[in-house]
Motif scaffolding. Structure first.
Motif, PDB file in Angstrom:
ATOM      1  N   LEU A  45       9.658   7.320  -7.626  1.00 16.49           N
ATOM      2  CA  LEU A  45      10.898   7.856  -7.074  1.00 16.49           C
ATOM      3  C   LEU A  45      11.937   8.029  -8.183  1.00 16.49           C
ATOM      4  CD1 LEU A  45      11.126   5.651  -3.884  1.00 16.49           C
ATOM      5  CD2 LEU A  45      10.077   7.893  -4.148  1.00 16.49           C
ATOM      6  N   PHE A  46      12.931   8.833  -7.905  1.00 18.74           N
ATOM      7  CA  PHE A  46      14.013   9.044  -8.862  1.00 18.74           C
ATOM      8  C   PHE A  46      15.293   8.423  -8.322  1.00 18.74           C
ATOM      9  CE2 PHE A  46      10.936  12.350  -9.643  1.00 18.74           C
ATOM     10  CZ  PHE A  46      10.820  12.290 -11.020  1.00 18.74           C
ATOM     11  N   GLY A  47      15.880   7.530  -9.102  1.00 17.97           N
ATOM     12  CA  GLY A  47      17.145   6.923  -8.686  1.00 17.97           C
ATOM     13  C   GLY A  47      16.958   5.584  -8.026  1.00 17.97           C
ATOM     14  N   ARG A  48      15.770   5.302  -7.567  1.00 16.65           N
ATOM     15  CA  ARG A  48      15.449   3.950  -7.111  1.00 16.65           C
ATOM     16  C   ARG A  48      13.999   3.683  -7.503  1.00 16.65           C
ATOM     17  NH1 ARG A  48      16.149   6.132  -1.414  1.00 16.65           N
ATOM     18  NH2 ARG A  48      18.197   5.320  -1.647  1.00 16.65           N
ATOM     19  N   ALA A  49      13.648   2.391  -7.541  1.00 15.70           N
ATOM     20  CA  ALA A  49      12.312   2.065  -8.028  1.00 15.70           C
ATOM     21  C   ALA A  49      11.394   1.775  -6.858  1.00 15.70           C
ATOM     22  CB  ALA A  49      12.387   0.843  -8.939  1.00 15.70           C
ATOM     23  N   HIS A  50      10.210   2.365  -6.911  1.00 15.31           N
ATOM     24  CA  HIS A  50       9.213   2.058  -5.882  1.00 15.31           C
ATOM     25  C   HIS A  50       8.148   1.165  -6.502  1.00 15.31           C
ATOM     26  CE1 HIS A  50       5.335   3.360  -3.753  1.00 15.31           C
ATOM     27  NE2 HIS A  50       5.850   2.333  -3.126  1.00 15.31           N
ATOM     28  N   ILE A  51       7.945  -0.004  -5.915  1.00 13.53           N
ATOM     29  CA  ILE A  51       6.912  -0.911  -6.411  1.00 13.53           C
ATOM     30  C   ILE A  51       5.971  -1.231  -5.260  1.00 13.53           C
ATOM     31  CG2 ILE A  51       6.449  -3.195  -7.362  1.00 13.53           C
ATOM     32  CD1 ILE A  51       9.241  -2.983  -8.674  1.00 13.53           C
ATOM     33  N   ASP A  52       4.693  -0.893  -5.464  1.00 13.68           N
ATOM     34  CA  ASP A  52       3.685  -1.213  -4.457  1.00 13.68           C
ATOM     35  C   ASP A  52       3.024  -2.520  -4.885  1.00 13.68           C
ATOM     36  OD1 ASP A  52       1.398  -1.511  -2.989  1.00 13.68           O
ATOM     37  OD2 ASP A  52       0.656   0.525  -3.291  1.00 13.68           O
ATOM     38  N   VAL A  53       3.164  -3.550  -4.064  1.00 14.50           N
ATOM     39  CA  VAL A  53       2.681  -4.859  -4.517  1.00 14.50           C
ATOM     40  C   VAL A  53       1.163  -4.874  -4.685  1.00 14.50           C
ATOM     41  CG1 VAL A  53       4.605  -6.136  -3.545  1.00 14.50           C
ATOM     42  CG2 VAL A  53       2.576  -5.794  -2.180  1.00 14.50           C
ATOM     43  N   TYR A  54       0.464  -3.942  -4.023  1.00 12.00           N
ATOM     44  CA  TYR A  54      -0.990  -3.924  -4.179  1.00 12.00           C
ATOM     45  C   TYR A  54      -1.460  -2.965  -5.272  1.00 12.00           C
ATOM     46  CZ  TYR A  54      -1.247  -6.709  -0.014  1.00 12.00           C
ATOM     47  OH  TYR A  54      -1.108  -7.725   0.881  1.00 12.00           O
ATOM     48  N   TRP A  90       0.824  -1.213   0.000  1.00 13.65           N
ATOM     49  CA  TRP A  90       0.000   0.000   0.000  1.00 13.65           C
ATOM     50  C   TRP A  90       0.861   1.268   0.000  1.00 13.65           C
ATOM     51  CZ3 TRP A  90      -1.187  -3.805   3.879  1.00 13.65           C
ATOM     52  CH2 TRP A  90      -2.220  -4.661   3.498  1.00 13.65           C
ATOM     53  N   GLY A  91       2.030   1.177  -0.644  1.00 12.73           N
ATOM     54  CA  GLY A  91       2.948   2.324  -0.659  1.00 12.73           C
ATOM     55  C   GLY A  91       2.413   3.470  -1.507  1.00 12.73           C
ATOM     56  N   ASP A  92       1.724   3.128  -2.616  1.00 11.31           N
ATOM     57  CA  ASP A  92       1.179   4.159  -3.489  1.00 11.31           C
ATOM     58  C   ASP A  92      -0.053   4.797  -2.865  1.00 11.31           C
ATOM     59  OD1 ASP A  92       2.900   4.190  -5.592  1.00 11.31           O
ATOM     60  OD2 ASP A  92       1.812   2.692  -6.763  1.00 11.31           O
ATOM     61  N   THR A  93      -0.905   3.932  -2.325  1.00  7.45           N
ATOM     62  CA  THR A  93      -2.204   4.428  -1.884  1.00  7.45           C
ATOM     63  C   THR A  93      -2.163   5.032  -0.501  1.00  7.45           C
ATOM     64  OG1 THR A  93      -2.604   2.140  -1.294  1.00  7.45           O
ATOM     65  CG2 THR A  93      -3.652   2.935  -3.297  1.00  7.45           C
TER      66      THR A  93
END
Lengths: 801, 85
Positions: free
Chosen positions: A289-298, A228-231
């Motif tokens: 994000l810039f320079g690293r990837a953010h992936i929200d599994v949900y 739930w990193g995005d939401t």
């Protein structure tokens, strides 16, 4: 000059630097390098207007080069004269184009809204996680870049990535989380550090931010994997950091080293709901994000299907950045691949495509506007059935018959005719779509061949499967994009040609099977279920496979041989078979089911498990050849046990949750469906749901009949509507037992009225227990009594006898 | 969604619907027999779709006949087998 080898992690345009590229060096260092990389877009239209555009552009405060040139538009026969606008800094291009298109709205624009990574990839052949050789000067300017591996390799290198997962202790939609769990680990080649775990309280805020910042600085992760990193999580953290004036280094990019500019903020995108294939889809807000990837599994599309390995593979073959490919649908993936091919071949990519459908007569339309061939199966239980599938049928057709928007309807000497239709396809030069698909298709087939050879315990199996699944989704959607008239390289006629070839192929396969003495039980778009007495093993079916692939010239594979398979009729009218509702057991004991409750999202987990357990129990029973039916006692015992658990309240709430997709806004609901009542409850506590999101609830007795799961309190266990759950229970078990000759009335008597289980279904019970309700049978004798099934008898009977 | 022509199932249901008045006036037992005929036709909608005939009802009639003939064949076989015994 420094020379290095490493993996490309990320690249994006930057207002000051041009392009910023991030590399994971083989030496363990993370490199941030810069490069100037001009991008070009094209304008077409009447010459006087182009001259005006030229004058307007020259007056703009942007560094650019203008030139007149000729390029190929796929939808026009002759090359087009265009004005090429080369913008020195890619970060300035979108704003410039925005102004230009407002001043000159009637001109045709090309290559204007392309993903930046695609334009870069078209020139350097890069893709995320590509192994590269790179050289740079002391100031961090990239001098040389050479990609060392192909995106089509089956054995990609595994960059040593640092992974930080962050997960709150509960679903933030459901209740307010109190702690965050963090786990740091290394993946890929040369991973040496042990995983480290942390747990932080969300309150008080300042120590949390300090701790998070310390973890981010200490481990400097390449990928931030969140729940739930995005939401929720990242927006929450960013807002708190802003309130507290505490810089949180979520971004790896420090921004401008001289401090002239503000540090780069993560990019935030709004949530949206949209329609796709008749379904409303909700895409949550995004934090990139810039320079690293953010992936929200949900919030990652299809993450449950293919996981991180699948995201990597999707990025590799589409050249989209990791964060984008994790969030975009496979459809975007496939159109990105087509754009890349177009850029390679110097073909113009239209901005807003205007491509009307060719005129056709009503009769032509009737013949052309059809989908794939979908038969009605012979319902009932069948033994020793082989499932034969065409491998990626539609993509194979596109590649094999060269179907592409620019090759369709070209009446030239090299064209060949599409079966049934008055359409011609040019075979001279490979079209853009086949050109894009061919390597992907080949990779998928090679991967599947290799998978088939790997033993079940092999450590690579999982990764291979994830990658094959990512390819599958790309290939599945490529067909839809061919027919979507607004897709950049879509054209209705191309779509019609594909389905026409598909129908022809399947009918040829059917004819082949019948000529060789097989009974065709079902045909479904790209699959065929066949059976023949005494054909039980792979070699028995091999001649058929060979003959089909010889006659259709397309690759086929034996998906498996079922010990038995049951095709189910419609729930509404048991006399009418439905195409995609079946279940069966393969010879190796694995199960396959489609269309039954366990595959549906709105079925409570308890019932999903029940159906699986029933199927597992059934799969252990050997069907007797005599047609005596099965002794269903073990299944019945299981049903009674589970029903007792349900009634005794021993099934946890979470297993009884029903999930519905919200189809419209709350005020647009007309009736009071359970979902709308749950939404009303949630609205009263201030939780709003958008169309496309999922609402979970329990069924309760009395009014309002439901309890939304995301309410802040739990319902009383006694108020659960056990009768309704028992009803669902009966329906779910009836679907499974119906082909074994147990009709719903009999089953209900067994379950609820404690009727004795007299004999296996299909066998007349001995005279002394005739009072037991007569079982619907699969034998001719009982068939006569059960007029409901009489229509099927001719087809269904030989199956078991 | 986005269809220019009704799907074959829609066409089938329309045809069935157009006989609603006829069906209503039938005796209950005849209604059931009529429903059986339509169910029989519905089993061949895939083939009917492929045929893409301008008048789909002709195909549906043929499908009904087809199922009827299958029944005749089956009964004939049954009789045959009984005599053999």
């Amino acid at each position: 000059m420094n020379e290095n080898t490493g993996w490309l992690l990320d690249l994006y345009p930057d207002a000051r630097a041009g392009v910023v590229l991030w590399f994971v060096g083989e030496d363990g260092t993370r490199y941030r390098l810069r490069q100037t990389f001009p991008v070009t877009f094209y304008v077409a239209g009447p010459l006087p207007e182009l001259r005006q555009v030229w004058r307007w552009l020259s007056a703009q405060p942007v560094e650019l080069k203008l030139a007149r040139t000729e390029r190929r538009d796929l939808f026009q026969v002759q090359p087009v004269t265009v004005l090429a606008v080369q913008v020195a800094n890619p970060a300035e291009q979108p704003a410039l184009f925005n102004r230009l298109s407002r001043v000159f709205p009637h001109l045709t624009y090309y290559n204007t809204d392309l993903q930046f990574s695609l334009q870069y990839a078209a020139q350097y052949g890069t893709f995320p996680l590509a192994r590269c050789f790179f050289a740079h000067d002391e100031a961090g300017n990239l001098q040389t870049l050479e990609v060392l591996e192909s995106r089509w390799t089956l054995e990609p290198s595994h960059p040593p990535l640092r992974l930080l997962s962050i997960e709150p202790d509960c679903d933030p939609q459901h209740a307010a989380p109190r702690t965050l769990k963090l786990r740091y680990e290394q993946r890929g080649e040369g991973a040496s550090e042990r995983p480290v775990e942390y747990c932080f309280d969300l309150e008080p805020v300042r120590p949390l931010l300090a701790n998070l910042a310390a973890v981010l600085r200490r481990h400097d992760p390449d990928i931030l994997l969140t729940a739930w990193g995005d939401t929720w999580l990242l927006p929450y953290l960013l807002d708190r950091a802003q309130e507290q004036q505490y810089p949180l280094p979520l971004n790896r990019d420090p921004g401008d080293p001289e401090g002239l500019f503000q540090p780069r903020q993560p990019a935030r995108r709004e949530a949206r709901s949209y329609f796709s294939y008749g379904q409303v889809i909700y895409q949550g807000p995004q934090v990139l994000l810039f320079g690293r990837a953010h992936i929200d599994v949900y919030n990652a599309m299809l993450y449950h299907d293919y996981g991180l390995e699948g995201v990597f593979e999707l990025s590799r073959v589409t050249s989209l950045p990791l964060q984008t490919s994790a969030r975009t649908s496979p459809g975007t993936g496939i159109s990105s691949m087509q754009i890349l091919t177009a850029l390679h071949n110097k073909v113009l990519v239209p901005w807003h495509k205007q491509q009307p459908e060719d005129l056709k007569s009503a009769l032509d339309l009737m013949q052309a506007d059809q989908g794939g061939l979908v038969y009605q199966p012979l319902t009932g239980l069948h033994r020793d059935v082989a499932e034969i599938d065409f491998i990626s049928l539609y993509p194979s057709i596109m590649v094999h018959f060269n179907i592409s928007p620019e090759t369709v309807n070209q009446h030239c000497p090299t064209a060949s005719r599409v079966p049934e239709l008055d359409l011609w396809i040019d075979q001279e030069a490979p079209g853009l779509v086949p050109d894009t698909l061919a390597p992907l298709l080949e990779k998928r087939i090679r991967l599947k061949e290799r998978l088939a050879l790997l033993p079940a315990w092999h450590p690579y199996r999982r990764a291979y499967k994830a990658r094959a699944s990512a390819h599958k989704w790309l290939l599945v959607t490529c067909f839809g994009y061919l027919g979507y008239k607004n897709a950049r390289f879509g054209r209705i006629e191309a779509h019609e040609a594909v389905t026409a070839y598909g129908r022809e192929t399947l009918l040829r396969a059917k004819e082949t099977a019948e000529e060789l003495g097989f009974t065709v039980l079902q045909l479904y778009v790209d699959g065929m279920w066949v059976q023949k007495p005494d054909c039980k093993t792979v070699p028995d079916f091999q001649p058929l496979l060979d003959e089909i692939s010889a006659r259709t010239r397309l690759p086929v594979a034996l998906d498996g041989i079922y010990r038995w398979i049951a095709f189910l009729p419609s729930r509404v009218n048991p006399k009418v078979p439905v195409p995609n509702r079946y279940f069966g057991v393969f010879q190796d004991g694995s199960l396959k089911m489609r269309g039954i409750e366990t595959r549906r999202r709105d079925t409570p987990p308890f019932l999903k498990r029940l159906q699986l357990e029933m199927l597992e129990t059934l799969s252990e029973l050997e069907l007797q050849k005599t047609g005596q039916g099965l002794d269903l006692t073990p299944v019945l015992r299981l049903l009674h046990r589970r029903l007792k658990e349900l009634r005794a309240g021993r099934v946890p709430f979470t297993d009884l949750l029903v999930t519905h997709k919200v189809s419209r806004k709350l005020e647009e609901f007309r009736g009071t469906s359970p979902a709308s009542r749950a939404l009303t409850q949630l609205q009263q506590v201030g939780k709003l749901f958008e169309p496309g999101q999922h609402v979970r609830f329990l069924y309760l007795r009395g009014e309002p009949g439901v309890h939304a799961w995301d309410l802040p309190y739990q319902p009383d266990i006694k108020s659960l509507d056990y009768d309704y759950y028992a009803e669902l229970f009966a329906r779910a078990s009836a679907s499974i037992l119906q082909p074994f000759g147990v009709d719903e009335v009999t089953l209900r008597n067994w379950l609820f009225a404690n009727a004795a289980y007299g004999a296996p279904p299909g066998v007349l019970p001995p005279a002394r227990c005739r009072r037991v309700p007569l079982l619907a049978g699969i034998l001719p004798a009982t068939h006569a009594r059960n007029s409901g099934n009489a229509v099927h008898s001719l087809d269904a009977l030989p199956a078991l006898c | 969604m986005g269809r220019t022509l009704p799907s074959i199932t829609q066409a089938f249901l329309q045809e069935q619907e157009s006989f609603a008045r006829f069906r209503r006036a039938l005796r209950r037992s005849d209604q059931l027999a009529l429903d059986d005929l339509f169910s029989a036709a519905q089993r061949h909608v895939a083939a009917a779709a492929y045929a893409s005939h301008a008048l789909p009802f002709e195909i549906f009639l043929l499908a009904m006949l087809l199922e009827e003939h299958k029944q005749v064949m089956r009964l004939r076989q049954l009789l045959h087998d009984t005599w053999d015994e």
